[in-house]
Design a protein around this motif. Structure first.
Motif, mmCIF file in Angstrom:
data_model
loop_
_atom_site.group_PDB
_atom_site.id
_atom_site.type_symbol
_atom_site.label_atom_id
_atom_site.label_comp_id
_atom_site.label_asym_id
_atom_site.label_seq_id
_atom_site.Cartn_x
_atom_site.Cartn_y
_atom_site.Cartn_z
ATOM 1 N N GLY A 262 -50.364 -45.091 -63.813
ATOM 2 C CA GLY A 262 -51.455 -45.477 -62.936
ATOM 3 C C GLY A 262 -52.422 -44.594 -62.875
ATOM 4 O O GLY A 262 -53.499 -44.794 -62.758
ATOM 5 N N VAL A 263 -52.055 -43.237 -63.027
ATOM 6 C CA VAL A 263 -53.225 -41.948 -63.044
ATOM 7 C C VAL A 263 -54.127 -42.308 -64.167
ATOM 8 O O VAL A 263 -55.386 -42.160 -63.903
ATOM 9 C CB VAL A 263 -52.380 -40.707 -63.105
ATOM 10 N N GLY A 264 -53.561 -42.607 -65.387
ATOM 11 C CA GLY A 264 -54.139 -42.930 -66.486
ATOM 12 C C GLY A 264 -55.044 -44.156 -66.359
ATOM 13 O O GLY A 264 -56.142 -43.856 -66.795
ATOM 14 N N MET A 265 -54.707 -45.041 -65.846
ATOM 15 C CA MET A 265 -55.477 -46.403 -65.406
ATOM 16 C C MET A 265 -56.539 -46.112 -64.672
ATOM 17 O O MET A 265 -57.919 -46.704 -65.012
ATOM 18 C CB MET A 265 -54.486 -47.502 -65.028
ATOM 19 N N LEU A 266 -56.457 -45.259 -63.524
ATOM 20 C CA LEU A 266 -57.427 -44.895 -63.065
ATOM 21 C C LEU A 266 -58.374 -44.114 -63.354
ATOM 22 O O LEU A 266 -59.745 -44.279 -63.098
ATOM 23 C CB LEU A 266 -56.990 -44.013 -61.636
ATOM 24 N N ILE A 267 -58.080 -43.151 -64.130
ATOM 25 C CA ILE A 267 -58.998 -42.316 -65.020
ATOM 26 C C ILE A 267 -59.724 -43.204 -66.002
ATOM 27 O O ILE A 267 -61.034 -42.942 -66.199
ATOM 28 C CB ILE A 267 -58.349 -41.396 -65.776
ATOM 29 N N GLY A 268 -59.060 -44.260 -66.774
ATOM 30 C CA GLY A 268 -59.714 -44.928 -67.763
ATOM 31 C C GLY A 268 -60.762 -46.042 -66.868
ATOM 32 O O GLY A 268 -61.780 -46.038 -67.353
ATOM 33 N N GLY A 269 -60.443 -46.536 -65.680
ATOM 34 C CA GLY A 269 -61.276 -47.243 -65.039
ATOM 35 C C GLY A 269 -62.673 -46.589 -64.457
ATOM 36 O O GLY A 269 -63.678 -47.112 -64.428
ATOM 37 N N ALA A 270 -62.282 -45.178 -64.105
ATOM 38 C CA ALA A 270 -63.698 -44.561 -63.799
ATOM 39 C C ALA A 270 -64.423 -44.198 -64.905
ATOM 40 O O ALA A 270 -65.704 -44.104 -64.702
ATOM 41 C CB ALA A 270 -63.192 -43.087 -63.327
ATOM 42 N N LEU A 271 -63.995 -44.085 -66.169
ATOM 43 C CA LEU A 271 -64.607 -43.904 -67.308
ATOM 44 C C LEU A 271 -65.464 -45.136 -67.729
ATOM 45 O O LEU A 271 -66.669 -45.283 -68.158
ATOM 46 C CB LEU A 271 -63.727 -43.530 -68.574
ATOM 47 N N VAL A 272 -64.786 -46.259 -67.611
ATOM 48 C CA VAL A 272 -65.439 -47.550 -67.751
ATOM 49 C C VAL A 272 -66.559 -47.776 -67.041
ATOM 50 O O VAL A 272 -67.404 -48.529 -67.284
ATOM 51 C CB VAL A 272 -64.386 -48.871 -67.595
ATOM 52 N N GLY A 273 -66.542 -47.248 -65.684
ATOM 53 C CA GLY A 273 -67.608 -47.365 -64.708
ATOM 54 C C GLY A 273 -68.991 -46.816 -64.786
ATOM 55 O O GLY A 273 -69.952 -47.159 -64.358
ATOM 56 N N ILE A 274 -68.738 -45.814 -65.927
ATOM 57 C CA ILE A 274 -69.962 -44.928 -66.147
ATOM 58 C C ILE A 274 -71.046 -45.638 -67.093
ATOM 59 O O ILE A 274 -70.591 -46.526 -67.933
ATOM 60 C CB ILE A 274 -69.717 -43.649 -66.839
#
Length: 413
Positions: A262-274
């Protein structure tokens, strides 16, 4: 489009509670089955029960999603899932629950998801500017990620403190919040074309298939996705058992692995949003992250039984890669397929990618016992890496990805 942010804020608020409670319930059921049966076959059948209805119905549910009012479809689907969960909770309360009954209730919940998921995904391009689709996909991934982080921890705590009945009731509350939030927003429906008025289900399914496979680049991308899922989904069903049997863990260790994901998905989702992500070829992103996921599987299988911490870290890295991979694929579908058939495209995509995984899930018990848990991770990871590398050598697919660079922006990059 001026009010799209407000609309999404309302939708996301409801979906967050629904996703979180569903996550808690989902992990609680998996943990309960893992601790009470310690069987790879039981876990595989539970996952198959959750996937098979979506696989079968996915070929047709999109037709109805494109026909029906999408907001009402989501509300009814959420309500149906909540009712199924309530029935399962009642069985636990009465002490009459058996494993086969859990399979049935998981399958019925999957029926609701077969309608809710494509309805939600197909509604997004109707609510927001095209230039914001990657960002929205990133936020959706972050909501899922937060649920993945807190869900297993809450589930592990609750099943140790309370009866499963009370844990399951959380999903009913979450669904109610999601349905109420949808009542406060307007979700438009795409205009139906004249030839769609025939309302022939098979013809409409054919239209959805044509929308995908008439584009060679997209067709090749789908094929690669299907192959990858064939090897990832059956092995992912073994994560809890891998933690218990190979690393000698318990419910705490199982929750740590899920939280790492889940932490990995959260970081990935944040990266996608930039904004920077708009400048990348989405197919390249898919290929690179596919290779990364394969490597995390491969290295996990090569770990010694004392390497649990490294396994958790690799799982987190895999979560980052999957978030970027999934968001990129979603944006490709949302921008390359006509909105009038988008519901069909997403439901067909779900079916086609899940179909090959069923034989793999049926063989999960054999895989765990004959091949070995660690070897299953190694072999699947190696094949996923190869598929990711192959994408770089398909010209039509790479060319399609180039057109997603700076998608939605006025200036061509």
């Amino acid at each position: 489009m001026d009010n799209w942010k407000k609309t999404f804020a309302i939708i996301w608020s409801g979906q967050f509670f629904s996703t979180l409670t569903s996550s808690v319930v989902g992990y609680a059921v998996v943990f309960w089955l893992s601790l009470h049966t310690k069987s790879a076959t039981v876990l595989a059948y539970a996952m198959m029960a959750s996937l098979l209805p979506q696989l079968v119905l996915g070929l047709f549910s999109g037709v109805f999603v494109d026909r029906w009012n999408r907001k009402l479809t989501m509300i009814l689907a959420d309500t149906f899932i909540a009712v199924c969960t309530a029935v399962l909770g009642l069985m636990f309360y009465m002490g009459t629950v058996d494993v086969w009954q859990i399979y049935i209730l998981l399958a019925l919940r999957s029926v609701g998801s077969a309608f809710h998921t494509p309805a939600m995904q197909a509604s997004i391009p109707l609510l927001a500017p095209e230039s914001e689709l990657m960002r929205i996909s990133g936020v959706n991934q972050m909501i899922y990620s937060v649920s993945s982080i807190t869900g297993p921890a809450i589930a592990a705590l609750l099943i140790s403190l309370f009866d499963m009945t009370y844990v399951l009731m959380l999903d009913v509350i979450g669904a109610a919040i999601a349905c109420i939030s949808l009542l406060f927003v307007f979700i438009p429906n795409p205009e139906r074309k004249e030839h769609d008025e025939e309302r022939n289900i098979l013809k409409e399914v054919k239209v959805g298939l044509h929308a995908i496979f008439s584009q060679r680049g997209l067709a090749w991308l789908f094929l690669c996705e299907v192959i990858v899922m064939f090897f990832i989904i059956p092995v992912s069903a073994l994560f809890p058992l891998f933690t218990i049997n190979y690393f000698l863990g318990g419910s705490y260790e199982m929750s740590v692995v899920e939280i790492a994901w889940g932490v990995g998905m959260l970081i990935g989702g944040a990266l996608v949003g930039i904004k920077l992500m708009k400048q990348f070829n989405k197919v390249v992103l898919i290929a690179v992250t596919c290779i990364i996921v394969g490597l995390t599987f491969l290295f996990s299988g090569a770990l010694p039984p004392t390497g649990f911490i490294t396994f958790a870290v690799l799982t987190g890295i895999g979560g980052i890669a999957v978030a970027i991979w999934s968001s990129s694929f979603t944006v490709i579908l949302q921008t390359k397929i006509d909105q009038a058939v988008l519901g069909r495209a997403f439901s067909i995509y779900d079916s086609l990618t899940l179909a090959p995984s069923i034989p793999g899930l049926l063989a999960t018990g054999v895989i765990a016992e004959v091949i070995g848990l660690n070897n299953a991770f190694i072999y699947s990871g190696l094949i996923v890496c190869i598929v990711g590398a192959v994408l770089f050598f398909i010209p039509t697919t790479m060319a399609m990805g180039k057109s997603t660079i700076g998608v939605g922006e006025k200036k061509e990059i």
